[in-house]
Design a protein around this motif. Structure first.
Motif, PDB file in Angstrom:
ATOM      1  N   GLU A  64      19.177 -17.589  -5.440  1.00 58.20           N
ATOM      2  CA  GLU A  64      18.250 -16.505  -5.772  1.00 58.20           C
ATOM      3  C   GLU A  64      17.148 -16.360  -4.727  1.00 58.20           C
ATOM      4  O   GLU A  64      16.793 -15.242  -4.325  1.00 58.20           O
ATOM      5  CB  GLU A  64      17.651 -16.766  -7.152  1.00 58.20           C
ATOM      6  CG  GLU A  64      18.685 -16.646  -8.272  1.00 58.20           C
ATOM      7  CD  GLU A  64      18.305 -17.405  -9.521  1.00 58.20           C
ATOM      8  OE1 GLU A  64      17.263 -18.109  -9.491  1.00 58.20           O
ATOM      9  OE2 GLU A  64      19.026 -17.310 -10.531  1.00 58.20           O
ATOM     10  N   LYS A  84      25.471 -16.050  -5.603  1.00 58.79           N
ATOM     11  CA  LYS A  84      26.420 -17.154  -5.667  1.00 58.79           C
ATOM     12  C   LYS A  84      26.510 -17.896  -4.339  1.00 58.79           C
ATOM     13  O   LYS A  84      26.626 -19.134  -4.301  1.00 58.79           O
ATOM     14  CB  LYS A  84      27.806 -16.613  -6.059  1.00 58.79           C
ATOM     15  CG  LYS A  84      28.850 -17.701  -6.298  1.00 58.79           C
ATOM     16  CD  LYS A  84      30.155 -17.092  -6.801  1.00 58.79           C
ATOM     17  CE  LYS A  84      31.184 -18.185  -7.062  1.00 58.79           C
ATOM     18  NZ  LYS A  84      32.466 -17.609  -7.568  1.00 58.79           N
ATOM     19  N   GLY A  99      23.040 -12.295 -12.498  1.00 60.04           N
ATOM     20  CA  GLY A  99      24.032 -11.243 -12.684  1.00 60.04           C
ATOM     21  C   GLY A  99      23.666 -10.311 -13.824  1.00 60.04           C
ATOM     22  O   GLY A  99      23.850  -9.096 -13.732  1.00 60.04           O
ATOM     23  N   LYS A 110      24.132 -17.579 -15.035  1.00 58.83           N
ATOM     24  CA  LYS A 110      24.618 -16.200 -15.020  1.00 58.83           C
ATOM     25  C   LYS A 110      23.493 -15.176 -15.164  1.00 58.83           C
ATOM     26  O   LYS A 110      23.744 -13.985 -15.282  1.00 58.83           O
ATOM     27  CB  LYS A 110      25.640 -15.990 -16.151  1.00 58.83           C
ATOM     28  CG  LYS A 110      26.902 -16.833 -15.989  1.00 58.83           C
ATOM     29  CD  LYS A 110      27.892 -16.555 -17.101  1.00 58.83           C
ATOM     30  CE  LYS A 110      29.165 -17.376 -16.918  1.00 58.83           C
ATOM     31  NZ  LYS A 110      30.139 -17.135 -18.007  1.00 58.83           N
ATOM     32  N   THR A 126      22.404 -14.975 -22.157  1.00 58.45           N
ATOM     33  CA  THR A 126      23.097 -15.516 -20.986  1.00 58.45           C
ATOM     34  C   THR A 126      22.615 -16.925 -20.686  1.00 58.45           C
ATOM     35  O   THR A 126      21.490 -17.295 -21.011  1.00 58.45           O
ATOM     36  CB  THR A 126      22.863 -14.643 -19.731  1.00 58.45           C
ATOM     37  OG1 THR A 126      21.449 -14.521 -19.494  1.00 58.45           O
ATOM     38  CG2 THR A 126      23.465 -13.265 -19.908  1.00 58.45           C
ATOM     39  N   ARG A 186      25.541 -10.231  -7.266  1.00 49.17           N
ATOM     40  CA  ARG A 186      26.277 -11.384  -7.790  1.00 49.17           C
ATOM     41  C   ARG A 186      26.856 -12.263  -6.673  1.00 49.17           C
ATOM     42  O   ARG A 186      26.598 -13.480  -6.647  1.00 49.17           O
ATOM     43  CB  ARG A 186      27.394 -10.916  -8.743  1.00 49.17           C
ATOM     44  CG  ARG A 186      26.898 -10.373 -10.057  1.00 49.17           C
ATOM     45  CD  ARG A 186      28.050  -9.789 -10.873  1.00 49.17           C
ATOM     46  NE  ARG A 186      27.594  -9.169 -12.097  1.00 49.17           N
ATOM     47  CZ  ARG A 186      27.528  -9.774 -13.264  1.00 49.17           C
ATOM     48  NH1 ARG A 186      27.898 -11.042 -13.380  1.00 49.17           N
ATOM     49  NH2 ARG A 186      27.106  -9.134 -14.346  1.00 49.17           N
TER      50      ARG A 186
END
Length: 360
Positions: free
Chosen positions: A276, A272, A133, A130, A126, A268
């Motif tokens: 984090e 977004k 997620g 991303k 990844t 997720r």
């Protein structure tokens, strides 16, 4: 099969085996004459070896690839689960059944570093934007595996199966996971030129970097708090909240289901929107409130509601913190940094499990 999907399936199967022991290990320990404290010690035996070994497994996977390391690990955990099942038989031959059970947990502890390797596979496949997620997907697989394992062991005991038979259940799911590694997982990391024997000073240097050290400290403290409940939750439900022995383990299901919802659906959009770091702070706030609610209440809603919030809070914290950690190193060091993170997790778990059992 796409590597991320394959490793999520592997994590699910492996965690079913782990989840099956959560509501049963303390009772199994007591059947051999142990106490709740010794139940906590045996839980810690699964965790304590990882403190030292997880970074080495991670670095070994950087050296020879993720897939062969997973195959070695599952061979060891299958042996440990079979020894669980045979503990009464070997105990009947003159050995201490409790000692045999403890040895089975120690073997599983030595070879259980699959989570760090799984996270490394997620990092391999990844992009950085991303990654949270992907960690959430693995977290959801972890939660579903925990729910399935807890539910399966409760159902088996309700149908009259013995505590020893849980070992065969665990071994069966670990064999299925091994077959998935062998048949479905593509290698995601080509071996580098790191030495096959990990150098301790390199790992210590990495752990000492400011950003990494801070996250490892947070991870240790987080799991120390959560793991106090692992060997004691069933007994707490009976002794303080009035559950009967058969219903008490179902509280683990509330904890696990809430974690699945958080990691499979909430993480997720929250990352977004908030990023984090702020998502982790929200998760900590929920978990703190939840523990205070459980500590201050003596009615059933306090336990059910508290465990749901603990699950949601932990489900937001774990993937967010892990994703932050992956940004601190390059692609060639993901196995090592995830190994260090799993060591911090294991240190917190061992301290929390032993401390929880002793306090109880």
């Amino acid at each position: 099969m796409p590597p991320l999907i394959a490793v999520a399936l592997i994590v699910f199967l492996q965690i079913v085996a782990l989840g099956a022991i959560f509501p049963t290990l303390t009772a199994y320990t007591e059947s051999f004459g142990g106490t709740v404290f010794w139940g906590g010690v045996l839980f810690a035996l699964v965790t304590a070896p990882k403190i030292l070994l997880n970074p080495f497994w991670g670095r070994f996977s950087d050296r020879i690839g993720r897939k062969p390391v997973l195959i070695i690990m599952f061979g060891g955990t299958i042996a440990g689960s079979i020894l669980w099942a045979l503990s009464p038989v070997i105990g009947g031959m003159g050995a201490s059944g409790l000692l045999v059970l403890a040895l089975s947990r120690l073997i599983v502890g030595v070879f259980t570093a699959q989570a760090g390797v799984a996270l490394s596979i997620a990092s391999d496949t990844t992009t950085s934007d991303k990654r949270a997620g992907a960690m959430g997907l693995l977290g959801a697989a972890f939660g579903m595996g925990m729910l399935t394992g807890i539910g399966a062991s409760i159902a088996m005991l309700a149908m009259g199966a013995s505590l020893a038979s849980i070992g065969w259940l665990c071994a069966g799911f670990e064999i299925a996971a091994l077959l998935c590694v062998w048949l479905l997982l593509k290698e995601t990391h080509h071996p580098g030129d790191a030495p096959t024997t990990p150098r301790i000073y390199e790992l210590l240097e990495m752990a000492g970097r400011t950003g990494i050290r801070s996250i490892l400290t947070i991870t240790t403290l987080t799991w120390m708090g959560a793991s106090v409940l692992i060997p004691t939750l069933t007994n707490l439900a009976v002794d303080r909240f009035g559950f009967d022995d058969k219903c008490a383990p179902t509280v683990f299901l509330a904890w696990g289901l809430a974690g699945v919802v958080a990691q499979g659906g909430l993480i997720r959009p929250m990352v977004k929107r908030l990023g984090e770091r702020k998502t982790a702070i929200v998760g900590f706030a929920l978990a703190i409130f939840a523990f205070m609610w459980v500590a201050g209440g003596s009615y059933t809603l306090a336990l059910w509601g508290g465990m749901v919030l603990v699950g949601i809070g932990g489900g937001l914290v774990g993937p967010s913190i892990t994703a932050m950690l992956t940004h601190t190193v390059g692609a060639d060091q993901q196995g090592r940094v995830h190994g260090l993170n799993q060591s911090a997790t294991s240190l917190g778990r061992a301290a929390g499990m032993i401390g929880g059992g002793a306090l109880y």
